[in-house]
Structures are given as C-alpha cells and as structure tokens.
Scaffold this motif. Structure first.
Motif, PDB file in Angstrom:
ATOM      1  N   SER A 137      -3.418  10.398   5.099  1.00 52.80           N
ATOM      2  CA  SER A 137      -3.381  10.702   6.532  1.00 52.80           C
ATOM      3  C   SER A 137      -4.784  10.608   7.132  1.00 52.80           C
ATOM      4  N   ARG A 138      -5.798  10.765   6.299  1.00 52.12           N
ATOM      5  CA  ARG A 138      -7.193  10.609   6.734  1.00 52.12           C
ATOM      6  C   ARG A 138      -7.653   9.157   6.661  1.00 52.12           C
ATOM      7  N   ASP A 139      -7.151   8.427   5.657  1.00 49.57           N
ATOM      8  CA  ASP A 139      -7.535   7.023   5.500  1.00 49.57           C
ATOM      9  C   ASP A 139      -6.332   6.264   4.940  1.00 49.57           C
ATOM     10  N   SER A 140      -5.576   5.639   5.826  1.00 46.25           N
ATOM     11  CA  SER A 140      -4.330   4.972   5.422  1.00 46.25           C
ATOM     12  C   SER A 140      -4.570   3.757   4.531  1.00 46.25           C
ATOM     13  N   ASN A 141      -5.800   3.308   4.426  1.00 50.26           N
ATOM     14  CA  ASN A 141      -6.101   2.139   3.591  1.00 50.26           C
ATOM     15  C   ASN A 141      -6.315   2.493   2.123  1.00 50.26           C
ATOM     16  N   LEU A 142      -6.325   3.771   1.774  1.00 47.58           N
ATOM     17  CA  LEU A 142      -6.524   4.152   0.371  1.00 47.58           C
ATOM     18  C   LEU A 142      -5.390   3.597  -0.486  1.00 47.58           C
ATOM     19  N   SER A 143      -5.747   2.909  -1.554  1.00 49.84           N
ATOM     20  CA  SER A 143      -4.748   2.358  -2.477  1.00 49.84           C
ATOM     21  C   SER A 143      -4.422   3.393  -3.554  1.00 49.84           C
ATOM     22  N   VAL A 144      -3.420   3.086  -4.359  1.00 55.58           N
ATOM     23  CA  VAL A 144      -3.081   3.965  -5.479  1.00 55.58           C
ATOM     24  C   VAL A 144      -4.270   4.098  -6.421  1.00 55.58           C
ATOM     25  N   THR A 145      -5.031   3.036  -6.597  1.00 56.84           N
ATOM     26  CA  THR A 145      -6.227   3.075  -7.443  1.00 56.84           C
ATOM     27  C   THR A 145      -7.272   4.008  -6.846  1.00 56.84           C
ATOM     28  N   ASP A 146      -7.481   3.900  -5.530  1.00 55.65           N
ATOM     29  CA  ASP A 146      -8.432   4.788  -4.844  1.00 55.65           C
ATOM     30  C   ASP A 146      -8.010   6.247  -4.976  1.00 55.65           C
ATOM     31  N   LEU A 147      -6.733   6.502  -4.747  1.00 53.95           N
ATOM     32  CA  LEU A 147      -6.228   7.882  -4.802  1.00 53.95           C
ATOM     33  C   LEU A 147      -6.387   8.461  -6.202  1.00 53.95           C
ATOM     34  N   ASN A 198       0.811  -1.215   0.000  1.00 51.77           N
ATOM     35  CA  ASN A 198       0.000   0.000   0.000  1.00 51.77           C
ATOM     36  C   ASN A 198       0.849   1.272   0.000  1.00 51.77           C
ATOM     37  N   VAL A 199       1.915   1.259  -0.778  1.00 47.37           N
ATOM     38  CA  VAL A 199       2.766   2.430  -0.979  1.00 47.37           C
ATOM     39  C   VAL A 199       2.427   3.014  -2.343  1.00 47.37           C
ATOM     40  N   THR A 200       2.108   4.297  -2.366  1.00 44.28           N
ATOM     41  CA  THR A 200       1.742   4.972  -3.613  1.00 44.28           C
ATOM     42  C   THR A 200       2.947   5.724  -4.167  1.00 44.28           C
ATOM     43  N   PHE A 201       3.269   5.468  -5.424  1.00 41.62           N
ATOM     44  CA  PHE A 201       4.341   6.197  -6.109  1.00 41.62           C
ATOM     45  C   PHE A 201       3.715   7.203  -7.067  1.00 41.62           C
ATOM     46  N   VAL A 202       4.155   8.459  -6.951  1.00 36.80           N
ATOM     47  CA  VAL A 202       3.712   9.541  -7.827  1.00 36.80           C
ATOM     48  C   VAL A 202       4.912   9.924  -8.692  1.00 36.80           C
ATOM     49  N   LEU A 203       4.748   9.828 -10.004  1.00 38.85           N
ATOM     50  CA  LEU A 203       5.849  10.048 -10.942  1.00 38.85           C
ATOM     51  C   LEU A 203       5.642  11.325 -11.749  1.00 38.85           C
ATOM     52  N   ALA A 204       6.692  12.126 -11.875  1.00 35.08           N
ATOM     53  CA  ALA A 204       6.673  13.265 -12.796  1.00 35.08           C
ATOM     54  C   ALA A 204       6.622  12.707 -14.217  1.00 35.08           C
ATOM     55  N   GLY A 205       5.755  13.268 -15.046  1.00 39.05           N
ATOM     56  CA  GLY A 205       5.527  12.737 -16.386  1.00 39.05           C
ATOM     57  C   GLY A 205       6.618  13.033 -17.398  1.00 39.05           C
ATOM     58  N   GLY A 206       7.431  14.048 -17.150  1.00 41.70           N
ATOM     59  CA  GLY A 206       8.508  14.395 -18.073  1.00 41.70           C
ATOM     60  C   GLY A 206       8.239  15.692 -18.809  1.00 41.70           C
ATOM     61  N   ASN A 207       9.305  16.277 -19.352  1.00 32.20           N
ATOM     62  CA  ASN A 207       9.274  17.637 -19.894  1.00 32.20           C
ATOM     63  C   ASN A 207       9.718  17.727 -21.344  1.00 32.20           C
ATOM     64  N   GLU A 208       9.326  16.767 -22.175  1.00 27.39           N
ATOM     65  CA  GLU A 208       9.775  16.778 -23.568  1.00 27.39           C
ATOM     66  C   GLU A 208       8.629  16.883 -24.562  1.00 27.39           C
ATOM     67  N   ASN A 209       7.432  17.213 -24.078  1.00 24.65           N
ATOM     68  CA  ASN A 209       6.259  17.370 -24.948  1.00 24.65           C
ATOM     69  C   ASN A 209       6.053  16.136 -25.835  1.00 24.65           C
ATOM     70  N   CYS A 210       6.137  14.967 -25.195  1.00 23.79           N
ATOM     71  CA  CYS A 210       5.892  13.714 -25.904  1.00 23.79           C
ATOM     72  C   CYS A 210       5.031  12.822 -25.008  1.00 23.79           C
ATOM     73  N   LEU A 211       4.752  11.622 -25.453  1.00 23.77           N
ATOM     74  CA  LEU A 211       3.892  10.716 -24.694  1.00 23.77           C
ATOM     75  C   LEU A 211       4.528  10.283 -23.382  1.00 23.77           C
ATOM     76  N   ILE A 212       3.728  10.255 -22.327  1.00 22.09           N
ATOM     77  CA  ILE A 212       4.173   9.614 -21.094  1.00 22.09           C
ATOM     78  C   ILE A 212       4.233   8.119 -21.376  1.00 22.09           C
ATOM     79  N   GLY A 213       5.264   7.475 -20.833  1.00 20.55           N
ATOM     80  CA  GLY A 213       5.410   6.035 -20.994  1.00 20.55           C
ATOM     81  C   GLY A 213       6.547   5.641 -21.912  1.00 20.55           C
TER      82      GLY A 213
END
Length: 191
Positions: A169-179, A82-97
């Motif tokens: 911090s309000r609900d520690s059970n929230l998954s990355v999908t929930d967030l 239940n660890v959520t990773f938030v990734l910066a999408g990048g700065n090259e004006n192209c597709l994420i991924g």
C-alpha cells in the motif's frame, strides 16, 4: 487503505478441489489482487512426518512434478502481474515443499513460531521457508459468530499477508522478491 477480496474455494462440507483452488488463483490474479493468502495445501500424515530428512528431500525432488510445474507456471504469471502469494507452510513438522504448490521461487512461504519465538512443534520448516510468524494461540473468528484461539501456519500466514499488503500500500511496485527481502531484513532472527 487495503481492501479484502474473499474467495471461497471450499464447498459447504469444507472440501477444496484442485480445480476450485486453481480457479481462485486465476480469479485473484485477473481481478486485481496485490497480495493473496493461501492457508491450504496437501497433507501427508505420519509416513512423511516421521521419515528421515533424506527421504523427505528425495520425495520433494521426485514426486508430484507435473503439479509442481502447474503451480510454478501460475505463480510465474502472478509474478508478471506483480501479485504476491503468501502460502501457509503446513502443520506436519516436516519439510516445506513436499506439497508441490510450495516449491516455486515466486511465493512467500510461512512457518509458525510459538510465543517464545522458537519453531512451533507442528510447523513445517526448512530451506524453502521464507519467514516465520506467530502461529500459536492466535485469536481467530470461527463459524457461528464466535472467536477462539487457534494454532497453525494458517494463523501465521495471514499475519505475513497483512504485512505484505501494508508494504504494497506504500509502494505498489514491490515484487514478491522485494517483499521477502524486506521481511527477512527487518524481522527478528528466531532462536
């Protein structure tokens, strides 16, 4: 009541090796992080920036597949903890991924918008972007005890990371999908 766990991945010259980044991911998961911001990634330059979308999609589907599997495995482990990773999408004006780190389902990928809420001209974008956040003229700390205005998805991702931390911090059970669902449902639609 959110706490920070800064993890240094760059050397004094600013070089970040893949092994240092992988070590940091494992360290964060193993040491109780709930939400992790990763404002880093691969850079592709003009070859990809100016390539038509079909070439970018082909690149995304066929390149760096072993690296993609490594990141997918690590982010699946994070999901199980239940660890959520938030990734910066990048700065090259192209597709994420194009960066294999960004291909997995179990992360939140962030594009940048400008003050009028339109896509920032530099921001990566596309079907793998989870949400967008302000990324132009963000007041930020820099070395030497100074502050300046900066642009980039590395400015937008920490805003989303902070929001995810507050939600957890309000609900520690929230998954990355929930967030991701909460962020999409409560956010404004971009023009």
């Amino acid at each position: 009541k959110c706490k920070l766990m800064p993890i240094q991945v760059g050397d004094p010259q600013g070089t970040m090796t893949t092994s240092a980044i992988l070590d940091a991911v494992v360290y964060a998961i193993s040491n109780g992080a709930d939400v992790v911001n990763m404002s880093l990634g691969m850079s592709f330059g003009p070859f990809v920036q100016f390539a038509p979308l079909y070439i970018q999609k082909n690149f995304r589907a066929n390149m760096f597949l072993q690296e993609e599997r490594v990141w997918e495995h690590l982010f699946n482990i994070a999901y199980q903890h239940n660890v959520t990773f938030v990734l910066a999408g990048g700065n090259e004006n192209c597709l994420i991924g194009l960066d294999p780190m960004q291909r997995g389902q179990n992360t939140i990928k962030v594009s940048a918008i400008q003050p009028d809420e339109a896509k920032a001209s530099f921001s990566n974008y596309g079907d793998m972007s989870t949400v967008s956040a302000p990324g132009v003229r963000i007041f930020n700390a820099v070395s030497g005890n100074r502050y300046t205005y900066m642009d980039g998805t590395s400015m937008a991702a920490p805003i989303v990371t902070g929001g995810c931390a507050l939600l957890k911090s309000r609900d520690s059970n929230l998954s990355v999908t929930d967030l991701a669902q909460i962020l999409r449902q409560t956010g404004k639609q971009s023009p």
